[in-house]
Structure formats: C-alpha cells, structure tokens
Enzyme design. Structure first.
Site, short mmCIF file in Angstrom:
data_model
loop_
_atom_site.label_atom_id
_atom_site.label_comp_id
_atom_site.label_asym_id
_atom_site.label_seq_id
_atom_site.Cartn_x
_atom_site.Cartn_y
_atom_site.Cartn_z
N PRO A 162 57.48 -41.35 -18.94
CA PRO A 162 57.27 -40.87 -20.29
C PRO A 162 57.09 -39.36 -20.34
O PRO A 162 56.63 -38.74 -19.39
CB PRO A 162 55.97 -41.55 -20.70
CG PRO A 162 55.46 -42.23 -19.48
CD PRO A 162 56.24 -41.77 -18.33
N GLU A 163 57.47 -38.82 -21.46
CA GLU A 163 57.27 -37.41 -21.72
C GLU A 163 56.17 -37.27 -22.78
O GLU A 163 55.52 -38.26 -23.12
CB GLU A 163 58.57 -36.78 -22.22
CG GLU A 163 59.73 -37.05 -21.27
CD GLU A 163 61.04 -36.46 -21.75
OE1 GLU A 163 61.02 -35.40 -22.40
OE2 GLU A 163 62.09 -37.06 -21.49
#
Length: 280
Positions: A2-3
């Site tokens: 995830p960012e």
DNA sequence: CATTTCACCTGGTGGC
DNA sequence: TGCCACCAGGTGAAAT
C-alpha cells in the site's frame, strides 16, 4: 503493497476500532521475518500496553502505546510505539479471535475488548518495529508529507537532481508515502513525462505536479484507496480508487482523455505507465 | 555523494 | 491441467 492512501485508510480503520483498548496477549509466528525489532522483544514490549491512538506517517502505521500496568498519571502520554510497514503485500486487520487464521499470519495481538489485531504478509516485505520512547521525539519519516508540503519546499526537493522525476517521486527520503501507483497517476494528471529529469522541470510544472499529487491522493483516500490485487482495509474491505486510474496498469488501453494507447516503460526498475500524447 | 541495480519473497495471470 | 515466464503497491544494500 500500500501507498499513502491505503495506509491512511487502514490507520483510520484500526484507530476507530482499537483506540483505548489494551493488549492482553501477543503471538508471533515462528516463520523467519526480517523485523526491525525481534519478535520476542516486540512481544514483551507490547503485552499489557494500552493503544492510545493509531495514525499514519509516510507509509508507516504508528500505534502510540501507553505504559503497561496501571499508571494514572501518564495515562495519555505515549511511552512506546509499534510501527507497522506493510511492504507490498502486508495487511493489518482487526478481527474477532474466532475468525480463521489466514495463511501468512505473522502476528496476533489479543485485546481486552475481545478483538484481535492481525498482521498478515505473504511476501514478507513488511517490517514491524517496537520502540520505547524515552525523552526523544516520536517516529517521523525522513521525507516531506506530500499532502501538506508547500510550493517552495516541494520545488526545492528536486532542484539540481538529474534522476527521472518518477524516480524522485518514489524516493521516500524526499517525499514519504508516494509509491508506483500515485507517482504514475500524478504525473499523468500534471501532463509530465515520467523520464523527465527532476531538476529540469519548470516552476509551473512542479506546482502542477504538487497539486496533482494532492488531488490524486485525497481522491483516493476518499474512495478507500486502490485495490489492485489484494489490498484491503482494517475490516478486509476493498477500496475503489483503482476504478479511477488513468494510466496505472492500463498498458495498451485508450487514454481516458485522448484515446491514445497507454504506454508502459521501465523507470528506476519499476513498471511506469503514461500517455505519450497527454504527457509532454 | 547521487544514482542505479538487484535481492528479498510468494502468488496471480496469461501463453503454450 | 501443467509448466513457465513475467508481473506485482517497497525498500535497502551493493555496485557504479
């Protein structure tokens, strides 16, 4: 995996469910995992602590922890932190203890309320860390926060740099929280080629990029992040921003703005997607 | 020092 | 169905 938007969504979800709860029991898998802090030190440190709050810094989920045992005076002062970095495939879930244990579950924290926090990570790129807070500062990522950095500071990050702007966006020491999806999407929205040298961008282009990044990140947070393969939030629910992607993983498909097929190239060793017409 | 490349892992997908 | 090559949201160490 995830960012920034995905980590933000997870941190909010976990915070809403475990804030104020107490860790009663801690379990770690025997599977070797290159944690920043050994499993035994984490287990010892976490047991009995109160989770005061959970928030995001860069791509890190930071759990602020109160003292173990009854300590009325410093109840709301964090004395330790549990820092979770999800790598590419990590998940941080809040479940009931009865729920089936997913494959690659590496940590389980039992809470007083009956809930359970689980860390699951197939590829084992994730990193867990436990820190006692002495008098030192809290955890802070190295780079600027992309959603709050100002015009001048943002431009300053890239001045004189010869590397591709895409590579610079991914450098966590400059900006923290931007990964492959949002680098590609923000460059598309700003109309800038990913291979342009960072130091060669004009003041206008840099400001356009800063605003595009802000827009893309906040839109994504609003939609619960991008679920490209297996990203889910703290409740196991997928996000919807992948439906809004203009270039990321859309190789060969028509540009949403001009119909030109999206191209895929390699920049800094990462798959990079852009529209050859809309971007420069 | 700045920048690039590669290793670290498992799993999903698409071609044959 | 099986096998294989390739791709994947990240990082940090090693090489250039």
């Amino acid at each position: 995996m995830p960012e920034l938007p995905e980590v933000e969504t997870i941190a909010r979800g976990v915070n809403a469910r475990v804030r104020g709860d107490r860790i009663t029991e801690v379990w770690f898998s025997k599977h070797k995992q290159p944690f920043k802090t050994s499993a035994s030190i984490q287990a010892k440190g976490l047991a009995g602590r109160t989770i005061l709050s959970v928030h995001r810094t860069g791509k890190h989920i930071v759990c602020e922890l109160g003292d173990a045992g009854l300590n009325e005076t410093s109840k709301n002062e964090p004395t330790a932190q549990w820092i979770v970095h999800l790598g590419m495939t990590g998940r941080l879930l809040v479940t009931t203890p009865e729920g089936p244990i997913a494959a690659h579950t590496h940590a389980r924290l039992s809470l007083e309320s009956g809930r359970e926090v689980r860390f699951v990570d197939a590829r084992r790129f994730g990193r867990l860390e436990f820190r006692e807070l002495k008098r030192t500062e809290g955890f802070s990522a190295a780079g600027q926060e992309p959603m709050t950095v100002g015009t001048v500071e943002f431009a300053g990050l890239f001045r004189g740099r010869k590397l591709a702007i895409k590579a610079a966006l991914l450098n966590q020491g400059l900006l923290s929280g931007v990964g492959n999806i949002y680098a590609d999407e923000s460059l598309f929205q700003a109309g800038i080629r990913p291979r342009r040298r960072a130091g060669r961008l004009t003041r206008d282009e840099l400001e356009r990029l800063r605003l595009s990044l802000l827009a893309v990140l906040s839109d994504s947070i609003r939609l619960g992040g991008s679920s490209v393969s297996d990203y889910v939030d703290a409740d196991g629910v997928r996000g919807f921003f992948q439906l809004e992607h203009c270039v990321y993983l859309r190789t060969g498909q028509p540009c949403r703005q001009c119909g030109t097929p999206i191209k895929r190239i390699l920049v800094a060793g990462r798959g990079t997607h852009y529209c050859p017409k809309c971007q420069g």
